[in-house]
Design a protein around this motif. Structure first.
Motif, short mmCIF file in Angstrom:
data_model
loop_
_atom_site.label_atom_id
_atom_site.label_comp_id
_atom_site.label_asym_id
_atom_site.label_seq_id
_atom_site.Cartn_x
_atom_site.Cartn_y
_atom_site.Cartn_z
N LEU A 11 6.75 -16.80 1.37
CA LEU A 11 5.72 -15.95 1.97
C LEU A 11 5.09 -14.99 0.95
O LEU A 11 3.86 -14.88 0.88
CB LEU A 11 6.35 -15.12 3.08
CG LEU A 11 6.00 -15.54 4.48
CD1 LEU A 11 6.80 -14.73 5.48
CD2 LEU A 11 4.50 -15.37 4.74
N ILE A 12 5.95 -14.35 0.18
CA ILE A 12 5.40 -13.39 -0.78
C ILE A 12 4.56 -14.11 -1.83
O ILE A 12 3.45 -13.68 -2.17
CB ILE A 12 6.54 -12.56 -1.43
CG1 ILE A 12 7.19 -11.67 -0.35
CG2 ILE A 12 6.02 -11.70 -2.59
CD1 ILE A 12 8.44 -10.92 -0.79
N GLU B 253 -1.28 -15.14 11.59
CA GLU B 253 -1.79 -15.38 10.25
C GLU B 253 -0.63 -15.49 9.24
O GLU B 253 -0.63 -16.36 8.36
CB GLU B 253 -2.76 -14.25 9.86
CG GLU B 253 -3.38 -14.32 8.49
CD GLU B 253 -4.18 -15.61 8.24
OE1 GLU B 253 -4.47 -16.35 9.19
OE2 GLU B 253 -4.49 -15.86 7.04
N ILE B 254 0.35 -14.64 9.40
CA ILE B 254 1.52 -14.71 8.52
C ILE B 254 2.24 -16.05 8.70
O ILE B 254 2.65 -16.69 7.74
CB ILE B 254 2.47 -13.52 8.80
CG1 ILE B 254 1.83 -12.24 8.26
CG2 ILE B 254 3.85 -13.73 8.17
CD1 ILE B 254 2.58 -10.97 8.58
N LYS C 237 0.56 -13.35 -2.25
CA LYS C 237 -0.01 -12.95 -3.55
C LYS C 237 -1.03 -13.98 -4.03
O LYS C 237 -2.13 -13.63 -4.46
CB LYS C 237 1.10 -12.79 -4.59
CG LYS C 237 1.95 -11.53 -4.41
CD LYS C 237 3.01 -11.44 -5.48
CE LYS C 237 3.79 -10.13 -5.36
NZ LYS C 237 4.95 -10.10 -6.27
N GLY C 238 -0.67 -15.26 -3.92
CA GLY C 238 -1.55 -16.34 -4.39
C GLY C 238 -2.88 -16.36 -3.66
O GLY C 238 -3.92 -16.62 -4.25
N GLU C 239 -2.85 -16.07 -2.36
CA GLU C 239 -4.08 -16.13 -1.56
C GLU C 239 -4.78 -14.77 -1.52
O GLU C 239 -5.78 -14.60 -0.81
CB GLU C 239 -3.76 -16.55 -0.12
CG GLU C 239 -3.08 -17.88 0.03
CD GLU C 239 -4.03 -19.06 -0.10
OE1 GLU C 239 -5.10 -19.03 0.54
OE2 GLU C 239 -3.70 -19.99 -0.84
N ASN C 240 -4.24 -13.81 -2.25
CA ASN C 240 -4.82 -12.47 -2.27
C ASN C 240 -4.99 -11.85 -0.89
O ASN C 240 -6.05 -11.29 -0.57
CB ASN C 240 -6.20 -12.51 -2.93
CG ASN C 240 -6.08 -12.11 -4.38
OD1 ASN C 240 -5.29 -11.23 -4.71
ND2 ASN C 240 -6.84 -12.78 -5.23
N VAL C 241 -4.00 -11.98 -0.05
CA VAL C 241 -4.12 -11.47 1.32
C VAL C 241 -3.77 -9.98 1.35
O VAL C 241 -2.76 -9.57 0.78
CB VAL C 241 -3.15 -12.23 2.26
CG1 VAL C 241 -3.29 -11.72 3.70
CG2 VAL C 241 -3.41 -13.72 2.20
N ASP C 242 -4.63 -9.21 1.99
CA ASP C 242 -4.29 -7.79 2.18
C ASP C 242 -3.75 -7.63 3.61
O ASP C 242 -4.50 -7.64 4.58
CB ASP C 242 -5.56 -6.94 1.99
CG ASP C 242 -5.24 -5.45 2.12
OD1 ASP C 242 -4.09 -5.11 2.53
OD2 ASP C 242 -6.13 -4.64 1.82
N LEU C 243 -2.44 -7.48 3.71
CA LEU C 243 -1.81 -7.43 5.03
C LEU C 243 -2.32 -6.28 5.88
O LEU C 243 -2.38 -6.36 7.11
CB LEU C 243 -0.28 -7.35 4.90
CG LEU C 243 0.41 -8.59 4.31
CD1 LEU C 243 1.89 -8.32 4.11
CD2 LEU C 243 0.22 -9.80 5.20
#
Ligand code: ARG
Length: 576
Positions: free
Chosen positions: A172-173, A194-195, A177-183
């Motif tokens: 998950l982490i 989404e997670i 990070k790879g998809e640049n997701v801002d939680l």
């Protein structure tokens, strides 16, 4: 004192007067044709002491009837090879009606857990995934058991042992990070979905790419070593997960006292391993740490793994640390785990290990119970899923249940306003799901069916809720003083009181077997007895004595039904 306990006491006393010192009455509810209770103890006793069981029972009946208190309440008669049948007299039934007028009046008869602290470990989903049908039973059964235990006097601590420290966080982490997701930017109502999507994405990438897998492993190690950035992402994922769980819990009226997930124990697992080694219970085996059960048939060749060869602790280690904490910190007398039946081996091995471990250190052992349950099946007889094979999320299950409940309410009572229909459907939808689940024997699988769940007759929430609403409407029509009941007239009246009198016994049975469905079956049968009474005996008659008595019968039925459903976790309605 409850009736079975009272009977037990007076029979033992009568036997003693007859010179039988170690007499065990063996009381059980009997076939209504013969009476209310039967005592079979004379058979065993007579055999052991070379006596004639019929003569022995006759003598005991003689001493029983010599006692005024007994003679007034119950008729005792000899039957078969030496049973004693007991039938309660009307006076006794009336007295029972007069004495049991609120929830509190049942307490003295069900206080078997008074002074006990019970930890209930239930629901306990893993974070980073939405709750689905597979999470229903633990929540329902767990909550109902908590309420039943509290009713029996226990101090219950509800502890949600969420799975918040698994290997899923590496993937998950890495993906976040790879998809640049801002939680922080994810809208609340879809954040967990989404997670879950990100996890699936990462998982399939990890299967294809060795590099991806190793970066996931790297992120996991960083998290485990306390890397601040990863800890922050991990905390955020858990917070989002819990917020979503909490929405479901509040729909089902479930509130936890503690949410001590697996991560809470991460700094305690090493000490557990050391202690188990020191006590000579765990030993290393090819680099791993395991507990062997050489003495055990089934687990002789299946040791309990508590530390993997790479040094990582696991589910077992966490659970061992958890028992220790619950004992030390909460002074638990009992711990109840509510999970899927597939975890039976785990809990058997856990309990055996705890047993050895606590005994080795001379620590008092809490009673440990694994309350396991079967699978909810779809029409194909396999674990239920949506058509495309994904899980049925609880969120969508609730929406569907309410939609269907709305339809039923509209058909039954078209004159209600839309708002009221919505309010009713909102309760009925949740109750229907919950009751259908609880009415099944927990150790059986059952088939999910909207039709059966929402049926207007049969052992369903809808049936019981309608019966309750009708009782409210009868009682609402009249303001009656609660005069004591002094006599009974019809067989239906008697049959109804007899059924009511069993309520505390059913509670005790449900608690001792940790099976809420006993209560469901009872409430359904009680409603049947009430219907027979109501169909055959007019309630609102002119004769004030008869009217009062029948209204009281109605009130007591309502009391037991509402109390019973509340102990299952349900909400009841006054109008439907
Ligand atoms: N998180 C686990 C699961 O989803 C259930 C945990 C049950 N409680 C426990 N103490 N092991 O299967």
């Amino acid at each position: 004192m409850e009736i079975d306990v009272w009977l037990e006491k007076v029979i033992t006393e009568a036997a003693l007067l007859n010179g039988c010192e170690d007499f065990a009455p063996e009381i059980r509810p009997s076939d209504p044709k013969f009476g209310d209770f039967q005592a079979n103890g004379a058979l065993q006793y007579a055999k052991k002491h070379g006596q004639n069981p019929r003569t022995l029972s006759e003598e005991i009946i003689f001493y029983l009837s010599a006692k005024q208190e007994v003679k007034q309440s119950v008729e005792a008669s000899l039957a078969g090879p030496g049973f004693i049948n007991f039938k309660f007299r009307d006076e006794f039934l009336c007295q029972w009606l007069n004495e049991h007028f609120n929830a509190h009046s049942f307490r003295p008869s069900v206080n078997s857990f008074f002074g006990k602290t019970v930890i209930a470990d239930y629901s306990s989903p893993n974070t980073a995934k939405q709750m689905h049908v597979g999470h229903l039973r633990s929540m329902n059964i767990g909550e109902s058991i908590c309420r039943l235990l509290e009713f029996c006097g226990a101090k219950v601590i509800r502890d949600n042992h969420i799975g918040d420290w698994g290997t899923q966080f590496g993937i998950l982490i890495a993906t976040i990070k790879g998809e640049n997701v801002d939680l922080d930017k994810l809208p609340t109502d879809v954040a967990l979905a989404e997670i879950e999507r990100l996890y699936k994405l990462g998982n399939s990438q990890a299967k294809e790419s060795e590099a991806y897998l190793s970066s996931a492993r790297n992120e996991l190690v960083k998290l485990q070593n306390g890397d601040p950035e990863n800890i922050k992402i991990w905390e955020k994922i858990n917070a989002i997960s819990y917020a979503a769980f909490d929405k479901i819990y509040s729909e089902f009226n479930v509130k936890f006292d503690y949410v001590l997930g697996e991560s809470f124990y991460r700094d305690r697992v090493d000490a557990v391993c050391k202690s188990l080694e020191k006590c000579g219970i765990a030993r290393s085996d090819n680099g791993a740490l395991v507990v062997f059960f050489d003495e055990h048939g089934k687990f002789k060749d299946q040791p309990f793994l508590i530390r993997k060869s790479d040094g990582a602790s696991n589910y077992a280690t966490t659970d061992l640390a958890t028992v220790e904490y619950r004992k030390e910190h909460f002074h638990a007398n009992e711990i109840i785990y509510v999970t899927d039946g597939r975890q039976q081996d785990h809990f058997q091995q856990l309990f055996m290990t705890v047993d050895k471990w606590f005994k080795a250190r001379n620590v008092a052992l809490p009673n440990l119970h694994h309350v396991w349950f079967g699978t909810i099946l779809g029409e194909d007889g396999k674990a239920i899923k949506t058509r495309d094979g994904s899980p049925i999320y609880l969120q969508s299950l609730i929406i569907e249940a309410r939609k269907r409940a709305y339809q039923i309410v509209s058909e039954k009572n078209p004159d209600l306003g839309i708002e009221e229909k919505n309010e009713i459907a909102s309760v009925v939808g949740i109750d229907a799901i919950r009751y259908f689940d609880l009415a099944q024997n927990r150790t059986s699988d059952y088939m999910f069916s909207w039709e059966n769940m929402l049926s207007l007759d049969g052992n369903t929430a809808v049936y019981l809720l309608y019966a309750i609403a009708r009782m409210h409407s009868i009682l609402g029509k009249i303001e009656e003083a609660d005069a004591p009941v002094n006599n009974l007239e019809t067989n239906e009246e008697r049959a109804l009181v007899r059924k009511l009198m069993y309520f505390p016994l059913v509670i005790k049975q449900a608690v001792s077997d940790l099976r809420p469905h006993y209560l469901c079956t009872y409430l359904y049968e009680l409603t049947g007895k009430y219907s027979s009474f109501y169909n055959a005996n007019r309630v609102l008659v002119d004769d004030a004595t008869v009217r009062n008595r029948r209204l009281i019968l109605c009130k007591r039925t309502l009391l037991v039904l509402e109390l019973g459903l509340n102990l299952l976790g349900m909400t009841t309605l006054k109008r439907m």
